[in-house]
Design an enzyme around this catalytic site. Sequence first.
Site, PDB file in Angstrom:
ATOM      1  N   HIS A   1      49.464  66.847  -0.907  1.00 43.12           N
ATOM      2  CA  HIS A   1      49.057  68.091  -1.574  1.00 43.12           C
ATOM      3  C   HIS A   1      47.709  68.620  -1.065  1.00 43.12           C
ATOM      4  O   HIS A   1      47.207  69.620  -1.558  1.00 43.12           O
ATOM      5  CB  HIS A   1      48.962  67.830  -3.082  1.00 43.12           C
ATOM      6  CG  HIS A   1      49.037  69.043  -3.957  1.00 43.12           C
ATOM      7  ND1 HIS A   1      50.155  69.844  -4.043  1.00 43.12           N
ATOM      8  CD2 HIS A   1      48.133  69.614  -4.797  1.00 43.12           C
ATOM      9  CE1 HIS A   1      49.932  70.848  -4.888  1.00 43.12           C
ATOM     10  NE2 HIS A   1      48.716  70.725  -5.362  1.00 43.12           N
TER      11      HIS A   1
ATOM     12  N   ASP B   1      54.127  64.859  -1.524  1.00 45.89           N
ATOM     13  CA  ASP B   1      53.182  65.447  -2.477  1.00 45.89           C
ATOM     14  C   ASP B   1      53.373  64.751  -3.832  1.00 45.89           C
ATOM     15  O   ASP B   1      54.464  64.779  -4.407  1.00 45.89           O
ATOM     16  CB  ASP B   1      53.498  66.943  -2.588  1.00 45.89           C
ATOM     17  CG  ASP B   1      52.516  67.708  -3.451  1.00 45.89           C
ATOM     18  OD1 ASP B   1      52.009  67.143  -4.432  1.00 45.89           O
ATOM     19  OD2 ASP B   1      52.296  68.890  -3.141  1.00 45.89           O
TER      20      ASP B   1
ATOM     21  N   SER C   1      49.335  75.714  -4.659  1.00 47.01           N
ATOM     22  CA  SER C   1      49.443  75.018  -5.941  1.00 47.01           C
ATOM     23  C   SER C   1      49.269  76.018  -7.091  1.00 47.01           C
ATOM     24  O   SER C   1      50.077  76.947  -7.206  1.00 47.01           O
ATOM     25  CB  SER C   1      48.406  73.884  -5.985  1.00 47.01           C
ATOM     26  OG  SER C   1      48.674  73.004  -7.053  1.00 47.01           O
TER      27      SER C   1
END
Lengths: 295, 295
Positions: free
Chosen positions: B273, B240, B163
């Site tokens: 995620h 996600d 991320s």
Amino acid sequence: MEISSESVCCGGRQLVVTHRSSVLGCDMTFGLFLPPQISNAEKGRVGVAPVPILLYLSGLTCTWENVVTKGFAQMACAEHGIAFLSPDTSPRGDGVADSPDYDLGQGAGFYLDATQGAGDGEDGLDWAKNFRMRSYIEQELPSVIGASDFALDMDRIGICGHSMGGHGALTIALRSPQRYRSLSAFAPIVAPSRVPWGEKAFSAYLGSQNREAWLDYDACALLEKTSWARPILIDQGDSDSFLDEQLKPHLFAEIAARKAIALELRMQRGYDHSYYFIMSFMAEHVAFHARQLRD
Amino acid sequence: MEISSESVCCGGRQLVVTHRSSVLGCDMTFGLFLPPQISNAEKGRVGVAPVPILLYLSGLTCTWENVVTKGFAQMACAEHGIAFLSPDTSPRGDGVADSPDYDLGQGAGFYLDATQGAGDGEDGLDWAKNFRMRSYIEQELPSVIGASDFALDMDRIGICGHSMGGHGALTIALRSPQRYRSLSAFAPIVAPSRVPWGEKAFSAYLGSQNREAWLDYDACALLEKTSWARPILIDQGDSDSFLDEQLKPHLFAEIAARKAIALELRMQRGYDHSYYFIMSFMAEHVAFHARQLRD
């Protein structure tokens, strides 16, 4: 049974499930990993085999979450086609008896049915009302899981655990050899009647004078009289700071040797009591269970 | 450099290290996993090869600890003989600027050198004083590690991240192709100049009017002009919740295709995620890095 979260993980699904426990008198949460094989194993479909279950009992202070996020059982369970069930370690909530100590009360259920009511013990607490983790693990949790829509094989359950949860796994399996197919433990408490953690918890939950009742929750005492005949795997770090005072696996190994029970006690060099230790050997434990759950 | 904890893990050693960072002006803590191979690779011993390093940059809100306890890189790194280095995501402490938001300030360093001082931005905060994670990751951390007694090969470093940390890994490697041997990311922010997380952070740290300076921290912009020629691996969950608004990996893939850079962007079905996603593919990322770090 309410699924409070679901994430794809290692090709399967990691669920977090909440349900009302009538045995414990409170809401309970558990983790349930469903391996990828289960998507092809819809309940009741002819010719499809449901997947076996590995039940993991956690140690002091833990919830369902510790092993789910830190234990890394999912990859091995996905490989072998095993569901991984991780309950909490005690009843919880405002109305449930507790202690400020980490090793008594909520987070420290010791996988027993407490007998001490409000007027019985020195602490004046009503442990008997909610602290019935033995009945929860042996009866209610399998019943809840078995009633779900998931194609789980309730006749093929393996059991393992860590520390207090290792005590839980050993005592529950040794009392009911017919109910569990496979048994292993990480750094278990094997002789709680004779070590501080167990003496404190058993005194509070079962009564300090009822030492005879303690033996029903003592793995060493149970091993003397069990009909358990399958191999048992125990891993123990030799740098575990609780080894000498609380764990004492040699006491269990001596009885197993005398009774010719196939115990493999592996003293792991340098390992401590943490999840660094558990994650290091989890895949081997899952493989150990998989061999016996296949039969 | 002070080792604040050390645990045997997967046959190697998981260290937690604290040191004073002169670049960031605060104490910093990082995780360092040393694979078992390093015990046979004492620094400076003739004929012994030091081990390569995989640098992992974490995402928003994380410290060194998240990937160490939940990422399960240790087993794969032990297998391949790779050290795993996991720094914190920002400077920290009472004297360090911060924001109440999870995506700005401490825990959200964005792997850049802030230029906005106390009088520059609307928030009136002095980000430039401490928020220099680019210099910390590129210069100071390798210097601290390289000066240690561990036999680490400072010429064989791979880099990956998740991320915001995927953004860090991509931008740091694409700016300095000669310094890193291998590159991968989990669900990276690839176009921070054009998504809310990046616009907010870059406005605060670099100034909302200095859009030209933003491009030095934008993986898509850097990919246009980089000389990076090795393969790049990106895994992205298609469930996600940040995919469409914040991540947009197709923007990166389009440039890679046009420039004939060997990007493997794997859209992973059903994954979100979380660390459930990261743990599912970590071993494959470590193996990807291992192949290139061997050369």
